[in-house]
Design a protein around this motif. Structure first.
Motif, PDB file in Angstrom:
ATOM      1  N   ASP A  81       0.830  -1.033  -0.059  1.00  0.00           N
ATOM      2  CA  ASP A  81      -0.148   0.107   0.081  1.00  0.00           C
ATOM      3  C   ASP A  81       0.738   1.426  -0.036  1.00  0.00           C
ATOM      4  O   ASP A  81       0.664   2.173  -0.690  1.00  0.00           O
ATOM      5  N   ALA A  82       1.895   1.178   0.847  1.00  0.00           N
ATOM      6  CA  ALA A  82       2.877   2.352   0.729  1.00  0.00           C
ATOM      7  C   ALA A  82       3.456   2.772  -0.728  1.00  0.00           C
ATOM      8  O   ALA A  82       3.616   3.895  -0.935  1.00  0.00           O
ATOM      9  N   LEU A  83       3.749   1.673  -1.440  1.00  0.00           N
ATOM     10  CA  LEU A  83       4.012   1.811  -2.738  1.00  0.00           C
ATOM     11  C   LEU A  83       3.215   2.381  -3.674  1.00  0.00           C
ATOM     12  O   LEU A  83       3.393   3.361  -4.201  1.00  0.00           O
ATOM     13  N   GLU A  84       2.085   1.819  -3.485  1.00  0.00           N
ATOM     14  CA  GLU A  84       0.944   2.329  -4.266  1.00  0.00           C
ATOM     15  C   GLU A  84       0.582   4.103  -3.995  1.00  0.00           C
ATOM     16  O   GLU A  84       0.417   4.817  -4.939  1.00  0.00           O
ATOM     17  N   ILE A  85       0.729   4.174  -2.666  1.00  0.00           N
ATOM     18  CA  ILE A  85       0.456   5.688  -2.250  1.00  0.00           C
ATOM     19  C   ILE A  85       1.625   6.586  -2.912  1.00  0.00           C
ATOM     20  O   ILE A  85       1.327   7.754  -3.308  1.00  0.00           O
ATOM     21  N   MET A  86       2.719   6.105  -3.063  1.00  0.00           N
ATOM     22  CA  MET A  86       3.872   6.994  -3.741  1.00  0.00           C
ATOM     23  C   MET A  86       3.678   6.885  -5.230  1.00  0.00           C
ATOM     24  O   MET A  86       4.415   7.637  -5.815  1.00  0.00           O
ATOM     25  N   GLY A  87       2.720   6.223  -5.742  1.00  0.00           N
ATOM     26  CA  GLY A  87       2.133   6.459  -7.056  1.00  0.00           C
ATOM     27  C   GLY A  87       3.188   5.481  -7.930  1.00  0.00           C
ATOM     28  O   GLY A  87       3.338   5.633  -8.934  1.00  0.00           O
ATOM     29  N   ILE A  88       3.681   4.356  -7.252  1.00  0.00           N
ATOM     30  CA  ILE A  88       4.606   3.340  -7.872  1.00  0.00           C
ATOM     31  C   ILE A  88       3.765   2.120  -8.058  1.00  0.00           C
ATOM     32  O   ILE A  88       2.853   1.716  -7.443  1.00  0.00           O
TER      33      ILE A  88
END
Lengths: 248, 255
Positions: A120-127
């Motif tokens: 989720d943290a990666l997704e939040i960073m737009g990755i």
């Protein structure tokens, strides 16, 4: 059952669609790719060598003890040992072993990332997390699997040879002749070709089960088990199909 | 500012958010409070885009994220920082590596520049001498601070925090609250904090939204909370005898 299987296949296809896209940063991708080659491939060399050495030895012993027909020449032991190792053991059996070692490793690693919200943290960073996490694993595994297969072929035959040297149940010269007799180079290409599919199956299915974990550590364990079971079945299925197409 | 309008969300037919509309202001600590299972986390994850509501609008300074294309969402997410309940630090990276990560993914800066910025962020959250340690080697409070440093590394306009004090002792919780409040004011961010920590509510709640069973029950500030006449909110906020005494004291003092 069919509905459920189709649903799982749909999720898998969707995840692979996300995985096979252009990496956000090539530099990061290559860094991860090299890391995965080391983690999944290079670290598997010892187990590949140990298993291949012993299986090669066992095959040689079994061939010597069971091929007792007077119609068959003695060097058949060498021919059969080589063919079993080249055609099936070093690609298919090795893939089944690696689906346990590498597959469970991938599924539990990605599953742990899922339950601890790292994905989720990666997704939040737009990755694109699927691309960032899974693609290097698949690429690394597909690249290095043929190397493992070659290691396995070499050490498997060496295992058979070692039995001849250490126990003397078969003459070294006869075994050497058998190992070299009627050699067909195509068998090596066939095994290497198959191994590419197996590498993809192991890494992608394990990634899928890890990535789609819902819940906690218990589900991570289940995902790891499912990854090994499903990829093993798929390896055997694909083995049948490729064998029929290429050898049938 | 972030504005949400008529958000509805359900899971397999079970509705968890009912027609929620709210505004979250820039430069303020906006708190979403409610009991466990009230729908707070679902609301925050819906706003941030980790879940997709069935209907409604989510406006980031007027830009509706519900109708954005993938490329626009990707661009928007560069303006968002998020602090997860369990910190969500990357296990395979060191403390410094975690904070540098968004910088190396999204800036063309040299490693030295990224490192300088990451060190500045770690310094801002008062973390020193832990750069080379892995997340598993530092305490929970430190992990939260690293996560805050990572969240602010790209200078986000919007900061989301999912229960930032969970699993922390009261003193460390206070430190995290003060830190979140300070950086919100310092960088003029729109900060949304999802919490059920009453110290946070009374300490840093500048705009509080109370969610109950998926419905928005009440909106106000920490000062208004002591005089509110919402029974459910009063039961929730002043549930313990200590907080009941605090309320009496605040009412007596006219605060």
């Amino acid at each position: 059952m069919l509905h459920n299987s189709l649903k799982i296949f749909g999720s898998y296809a969707h995840l692979m669609g996300r995985t096979f896209s252009r990496p956000d940063r090539w530099k990061e991708f290559f860094k991860c790719y090299i890391d995965e080659i080391y983690k999944l491939g290079v670290n598997s060399i010892p187990i590949v060598i140990i298993i291949s050495l012993f299986i090669g030895a066992v095959i040689a012993i079994q061939m010597q003890l069971n091929i007792v027909s007077p119609l068959l020449p003695k060097y058949t032991v060498g021919v059969a040992t080589r063919e079993i190792i080249l055609l099936e053991f070093s690609s298919t059996m090795l893939a089944l072993i690696l689906s346990g070692k590498v597959g469970s490793n991938i599924a539990s690693e990605i599953g742990a990332m899922r339950v601890t919200e790292q994905i989720d943290a990666l997704e939040i960073m737009g990755i694109n997390s699927a691309n960032y996490i899974i693609l290097p694993k698949i690429a690394g595994m597909v690249t290095f699997m043929p190397v493992l297969v070659i290691f396995s072929m070499a050490t498997g035959i060496l295992g058979g040879y070692a039995i001849a040297v250490l126990t003397g149940i078969i003459s070294i010269s006869i075994l050497t002749y058998g190992i070299q007799a009627f050699f067909n180079e195509f068998y090596i290409w066939y095994a290497l070709f198959k191994s590419l599919f197996f590498a993809y199956i192991i890494s992608s299915i394990a990634s899928f089960y890890g990535y789609t974990v819902k819940g906690g550590s218990l589900q991570v364990g289940k995902a790891s088990t499912n990854a090994v079971v499903v990829s093993s079945v798929m390896i055997l299925l694909v083995d049948v199909i490729i064998t029929q197409i290429m050898m049938g | 500012m972030i504005e949400i309008k008529h958000i509805n969300k359900s899971f397999e037919g079970k509705q968890v958010l009912y027609d929620i509309s709210a505004q979250f202001y820039e430069g303020k600590t906006n708190l979403i409070i409610g009991q466990s299972g009230s729908g707070k986390t679902v609301l925050v994850k819906s706003i941030v885009g980790l879940m997709r509501p069935e209907s409604g609008e989510i406006l980031y300074d007027g830009r509706n994220s519900m109708v954005m294309k993938t490329s626009q969402i990707k661009a928007l997410r560069k303006e968002i920082g998020m602090l997860f309940q369990g910190s969500a630090l990357f296990d395979s990276e060191t403390v410094l590596g975690n904070v540098i990560f968004p910088l190396k993914m999204y800036t063309r800066d040299s490693y030295a520049t990224c490192k300088k910025r990451a060190e500045f962020c770690l310094d801002r959250v008062n973390l020193h001498g832990v750069n080379d340690l892995y997340p598993s080697e530092i305490s929970g409070g430190m992990q939260k601070r690293v996560a805050i440093a990572r969240a602010i590394a790209l200078n986000p306009k919007y900061l989301f925090c999912d229960e930032p004090n969970s699993g922390l002792d009261p003193k460390t919780s206070l430190v995290i609250d003060e830190l979140l409040s300070d950086i919100t004011h310092e960088y003029k961010m729109t900060t949304i904090i999802n919490t059920h920590d009453m110290n946070s509510v009374l300490g840093i709640g500048e705009n509080i939204i109370f969610i109950r069973k998926g419905h928005k029950e009440w909106v106000g500030t920490r000062d208004e909370i002591t005089t509110c006449d919402n029974v459910a909110l009063e039961d929730f906020v002043f549930a313990t005898p200590l907080f009941k005494e605090v309320k009496h004291y605040l009412v007596e003092q006219g605060k």
